[in-house]
Design a protein around this motif. Structure first.
Motif, PDB file in Angstrom:
ATOM      1  N   ASN A   1       0.847  -1.181   0.000  1.00 35.89           N
ATOM      2  CA  ASN A   1       0.000   0.000   0.000  1.00 35.89           C
ATOM      3  C   ASN A   1       0.890   1.241   0.000  1.00 35.89           C
ATOM      4  OD1 ASN A   1      -1.566   2.275   1.253  1.00 35.89           O
ATOM      5  ND2 ASN A   1      -3.203   0.749   1.287  1.00 35.89           N
ATOM      6  N   GLU A   2       0.812   2.051  -1.051  1.00 37.11           N
ATOM      7  CA  GLU A   2       1.685   3.226  -1.176  1.00 37.11           C
ATOM      8  C   GLU A   2       1.416   4.253  -0.087  1.00 37.11           C
ATOM      9  OE1 GLU A   2       1.419   4.865  -5.076  1.00 37.11           O
ATOM     10  OE2 GLU A   2       2.272   3.094  -6.073  1.00 37.11           O
ATOM     11  N   VAL A   3       0.144   4.427   0.275  1.00 45.35           N
ATOM     12  CA  VAL A   3      -0.178   5.380   1.341  1.00 45.35           C
ATOM     13  C   VAL A   3       0.485   4.958   2.641  1.00 45.35           C
ATOM     14  CG1 VAL A   3      -2.041   6.407   2.710  1.00 45.35           C
ATOM     15  CG2 VAL A   3      -2.364   6.026   0.253  1.00 45.35           C
ATOM     16  N   MET A   4       0.396   3.660   2.964  1.00 49.13           N
ATOM     17  CA  MET A   4       1.018   3.160   4.191  1.00 49.13           C
ATOM     18  C   MET A   4       2.535   3.344   4.142  1.00 49.13           C
ATOM     19  SD  MET A   4       0.717   1.805   7.179  1.00 49.13           S
ATOM     20  CE  MET A   4      -0.875   0.970   7.319  1.00 49.13           C
ATOM     21  N   ASP A   5       3.156   3.046   3.015  1.00 51.79           N
ATOM     22  CA  ASP A   5       4.605   3.224   2.888  1.00 51.79           C
ATOM     23  C   ASP A   5       5.014   4.665   3.164  1.00 51.79           C
ATOM     24  OD1 ASP A   5       4.835   0.563   2.290  1.00 51.79           O
ATOM     25  OD2 ASP A   5       5.293   0.840   0.159  1.00 51.79           O
ATOM     26  N   THR A   6       4.219   5.621   2.664  1.00 50.63           N
ATOM     27  CA  THR A   6       4.505   7.048   2.885  1.00 50.63           C
ATOM     28  C   THR A   6       4.360   7.408   4.352  1.00 50.63           C
ATOM     29  OG1 THR A   6       3.786   7.635   0.650  1.00 50.63           O
ATOM     30  CG2 THR A   6       3.842   9.398   2.272  1.00 50.63           C
ATOM     31  N   LEU A   7       3.312   6.899   4.987  1.00 53.55           N
ATOM     32  CA  LEU A   7       3.101   7.181   6.411  1.00 53.55           C
ATOM     33  C   LEU A   7       4.228   6.587   7.261  1.00 53.55           C
ATOM     34  CD1 LEU A   7      -0.749   6.564   6.639  1.00 53.55           C
ATOM     35  CD2 LEU A   7       0.429   8.760   6.847  1.00 53.55           C
ATOM     36  N   LEU A   8       4.699   5.408   6.886  1.00 56.35           N
ATOM     37  CA  LEU A   8       5.810   4.791   7.602  1.00 56.35           C
ATOM     38  C   LEU A   8       7.084   5.607   7.446  1.00 56.35           C
ATOM     39  CD1 LEU A   8       5.133   1.065   6.660  1.00 56.35           C
ATOM     40  CD2 LEU A   8       5.004   2.040   8.953  1.00 56.35           C
ATOM     41  N   LEU A   9       7.302   6.170   6.259  1.00 56.08           N
ATOM     42  CA  LEU A   9       8.460   7.026   6.040  1.00 56.08           C
ATOM     43  C   LEU A   9       8.360   8.279   6.904  1.00 56.08           C
ATOM     44  CD1 LEU A   9      11.060   7.544   4.429  1.00 56.08           C
ATOM     45  CD2 LEU A   9       9.654   8.675   2.677  1.00 56.08           C
ATOM     46  N   ASN A  10       7.157   8.821   7.034  1.00 59.76           N
ATOM     47  CA  ASN A  10       6.952   9.990   7.885  1.00 59.76           C
ATOM     48  C   ASN A  10       7.290   9.681   9.346  1.00 59.76           C
ATOM     49  OD1 ASN A  10       6.072  11.435   5.658  1.00 59.76           O
ATOM     50  ND2 ASN A  10       3.901  11.152   6.106  1.00 59.76           N
ATOM     51  N   VAL A  11       6.922   8.484   9.786  1.00 63.96           N
ATOM     52  CA  VAL A  11       7.239   8.066  11.152  1.00 63.96           C
ATOM     53  C   VAL A  11       8.751   8.006  11.345  1.00 63.96           C
ATOM     54  CG1 VAL A  11       7.201   6.092  12.731  1.00 63.96           C
ATOM     55  CG2 VAL A  11       5.090   6.832  11.609  1.00 63.96           C
ATOM     56  N   ASP A  12       9.448   7.399  10.381  1.00 64.12           N
ATOM     57  CA  ASP A  12      10.904   7.267  10.476  1.00 64.12           C
ATOM     58  C   ASP A  12      11.605   8.618  10.474  1.00 64.12           C
ATOM     59  OD1 ASP A  12      10.780   4.548  10.602  1.00 64.12           O
ATOM     60  OD2 ASP A  12      11.159   4.220   8.472  1.00 64.12           O
ATOM     61  N   ASN A  13      10.999   9.618   9.816  1.00 64.86           N
ATOM     62  CA  ASN A  13      11.617  10.938   9.703  1.00 64.86           C
ATOM     63  C   ASN A  13      11.098  11.935  10.732  1.00 64.86           C
ATOM     64  OD1 ASN A  13      13.207  10.138   7.531  1.00 64.86           O
ATOM     65  ND2 ASN A  13      11.645  10.687   6.019  1.00 64.86           N
ATOM     66  N   SER A  14      10.441  11.436  11.765  1.00 69.18           N
ATOM     67  CA  SER A  14       9.946  12.304  12.838  1.00 69.18           C
ATOM     68  C   SER A  14      10.901  12.213  14.021  1.00 69.18           C
ATOM     69  CB  SER A  14       8.536  11.875  13.263  1.00 69.18           C
ATOM     70  OG  SER A  14       7.636  11.981  12.178  1.00 69.18           O
ATOM     71  N   PHE A  15      11.574  13.325  14.310  1.00 69.44           N
ATOM     72  CA  PHE A  15      12.626  13.295  15.327  1.00 69.44           C
ATOM     73  C   PHE A  15      12.250  14.017  16.613  1.00 69.44           C
ATOM     74  CE2 PHE A  15      14.724  13.244  11.107  1.00 69.44           C
ATOM     75  CZ  PHE A  15      15.138  11.919  11.139  1.00 69.44           C
ATOM     76  N   SER A  16      11.387  15.022  16.522  1.00 63.74           N
ATOM     77  CA  SER A  16      10.956  15.699  17.741  1.00 63.74           C
ATOM     78  C   SER A  16       9.791  14.947  18.363  1.00 63.74           C
ATOM     79  CB  SER A  16      10.521  17.136  17.433  1.00 63.74           C
ATOM     80  OG  SER A  16       9.305  17.153  16.705  1.00 63.74           O
ATOM     81  N   LYS A  17       9.568  15.166  19.645  1.00 66.97           N
ATOM     82  CA  LYS A  17       8.474  14.495  20.345  1.00 66.97           C
ATOM     83  C   LYS A  17       7.137  14.841  19.706  1.00 66.97           C
ATOM     84  CE  LYS A  17       6.557  13.787  24.972  1.00 66.97           C
ATOM     85  NZ  LYS A  17       6.746  14.027  26.422  1.00 66.97           N
ATOM     86  N   GLU A  18       6.954  16.111  19.369  1.00 61.22           N
ATOM     87  CA  GLU A  18       5.684  16.560  18.801  1.00 61.22           C
ATOM     88  C   GLU A  18       5.441  15.929  17.431  1.00 61.22           C
ATOM     89  OE1 GLU A  18       8.057  18.504  19.989  1.00 61.22           O
ATOM     90  OE2 GLU A  18       7.133  19.043  21.913  1.00 61.22           O
TER      91      GLU A  18
END
Length: 563
Positions: free
Chosen positions: A486-503
């Protein structure tokens, strides 16, 4: 001795990473609730606590693969960070940190009040040395299950209390990855760096020196380990004078040793621990484990991957009475969940618990997608007259899953779905271990070859959250056993990996949980609860979690009832 009164509540707790198979069998018994207790007692000066261990091959905390010693060693060693009760990484030997360069660089400031058990000062040299030791290891251990990860870290000492850590591949889980124990650089003296690393990785003759609340005194091989309270511990010398690790042949002997008074704390296997509530000597601390049970769909089946796939998956979710399963099979000792995250996690969205038992909604979803009961047998058919019938596989010698599969079959029949149990239902209670392993191999073969519609399985969720292994398309053929692409899921997972601040991490995890709820690649069932039994003479601020069952033991004390 002093006299005092305490009102204490029975609290929650502990335990640890892959696809799980067999569990011990149990017979259902009545469930009761823990109650608040008010007791007069006398404080014992000093005293000792005896903890259980299974046979292990090293005292080296970086090299152990033994879970009982892994937990025990946390009384001796500490990491830069540890997990709190919300599974959020919090400073332990670190004081603060700054994340730079989109997660590629982390500046860590150390506490300045930490001393090793031999009196030497704790500094950044120890941190750099430990990282280098892990990167030079050739064996996977409890802390080093991904050797390549540590090889990708470079450490640069700025001064005694400030260190720069650079990562080749940035990750939002960087602080979670810094929970490994730090060992003392000065303990391993050699002319060459590689010789020092080899010494620090040795299995035999290892003498533990840590910064934790208890220091190593003696090891009687295959029998016991003795620790004593560290008088210069930065938060004050522990009240308990000694902690003994008693080696028993296997986990099954833990309860026997506890009931005989030979040990003071023990984990409980199975779910029938309520029977111990009758004893005034025993406290039961129940906690949500990381043992996650779920239904996996084969997305190579067009009915799950097609236009109405998510509708059918949602109908199945609404049609399963998870609370009844929890009460009847797990005696109430499991926690319902809709996403593969721990219910205590600081990353869990408020909207994550979405589905409840609603068979009427489930059947309405099915009929609204064009499915009807043509012949009146209670099972729905599609427009071509094909029954909505799915095979379900699991490992039936796990009696819990066997019973869950049966209940799911009956539940889904009520909304018009036929479930065929595609496994040997002639369960043998005393089946040999070899036969259990053969059964597990057969189940794995069915899953990897795609010879299933639905699989009832379990994972041990990692303390370092990683949803990629469940859902990312690049994990197909590996941990993504459902062939979910699922391309949408892959994008969301990438966003998770690139989230470094707590917020940003909270935001990205909220988004991905919302999508999991909506698309429903898996039906999350529940996480199993576990418990430990504790001798009531142990009082104080014990606040265990799944990362550290002995968290807070240094704040506890020994007490006897005053009569």
């Amino acid at each position: 001795m002093k006299s005092r009164k305490l009102v204490f509540l029975l609290v929650v707790l502990m335990l640890f990473t892959f696809l799980t198979g067999c569990n011990s069998d149990i017979e259902p018994i009545a469930n009761t609730e823990n109650e608040e207790v008010d007791i007069d007692y006398l404080i014992v000066e000093g005293g000792q606590v005896v903890l259980p261990l299974t046979p292990f091959n090293t005292l080296n905390p970086l090299m152990t693969s033994n879970l009982s010693y892994y937990y025990f060693s946390k009384l001796i060693y500490e990491g830069l960070y540890e997990f709190n009760d919300s599974l959020e990484p919090t400073p332990q030997l670190a004081e603060s940190h700054t994340i730079l360069d989109d997660g590629k660089t982390v500046l860590v400031k150390l506490r300045e009040d930490v001393y090793w058990h031999d009196g030497e000062k704790f500094t950044t040299e120890d941190v750099m040395f430990t990282i280098n030791v892990l990167s030079n290891s050739k064996l996977n251990t409890a802390y080093n299950d991904n050797i390549s990860y540590f090889k990708s870290i470079s450490a640069n000492v700025i001064d005694d209390y400030n260190i720069e850590l650079r990562f080749e591949v940035p990750s939002g889980n960087v602080l979670e990855s810094l929970t490994f124990p730090i060992i003392p650089s000065h303990q391993f003296i050699a002319n060459k760096a590689n010789d020092r690393y080899a010494m620090a990785l040795q299995l035999e003759g290892y003498s533990p020196i840590g910064t934790g609340p208890f220091k190593f005194i003696n090891y009687d091989k295959y029998k016991s380990i003795e620790l004593e309270a560290y008088e210069n511990y930065r938060f004050g010398k522990p009240s308990i004078a000694n902690v003994i690790g008693k080696v028993l042949n296997n986990n099954e002997l833990f309860i026997t040793a506890f009931e005989a008074g030979q040990i003071n704390i023990t984990p409980v296997t199975g779910v029938d621990w309520d029977k111990h509530k009758e004893s005034s000597r025993i406290k039961i601390l129940e906690y949500v484990s990381n043992d996650y049970e779920f239904l996996a769909f084969n997305f190579n089946n067009p009915i799950f991957s097609g236009e109405n796939g998510s509708v059918i998956r949602k109908a199945i979710n609404y049609g399963i009475n998870r609370q009844e399963i929890i009460q009847k099979i797990y005696l109430g000792h499991a926690t319902q969940t809709d996403v593969p995250l721990h219910p205590n996690s600081w990353l869990l969205s408020e909207e994550a618990n979405h589905y409840g038992y609603n068979p009427a909604t489930g059947r309405e979803l099915l009929t609204s997608s064009g499915l009807i009961d043509v012949n009146g047998d209670g099972i729905l058919e599609d427009q071509e007259g094909n029954k909505i019938s799915f095979s379900l596989v699991t490992n039936p010698t796990n009696l819990y899953r066997f019973r869950v599969a049966e209940m799911i079959r009956e539940d889904l029949k009520e909304i018009g779905i036929e479930i065929v149990l595609a496994f040997d239902t002639s369960y043998e209670r005393d089946i040999e271990l070899e036969d259990k392993m053969n059964e597990w191999d057969e189940l794995n073969e069915k899953i990897t070859s795609g010879k299933f519609d639905i699989a009832l399985l379990g994972w041990q969720l990692s303390l370092i959250p990683d949803l990629n292994e469940f859902f990312h398309s690049n994990q197909i053929g590996q941990n993504n056993i459902i062939n979910y692409n699922n391309e949408v899921m892959d994008t969301l997972l990438l966003n998770v990996d690139n989230s470094f601040s707590k917020e940003s991490r909270i935001t990205s995890y909220n988004e991905i949980q919302k999508y999991i709820i909506d698309d429903l690649p898996y039906v999350s069932l529940f996480l199993r609860n576990k418990a430990i039994l504790i001798d009531t003479k142990i009082r104080g601020e014990l606040s265990p979690n799944i990362f550290n069952p002995y968290k807070g033991l240094e704040k506890c004390f020994i007490a006897l009832d005053s009569e």
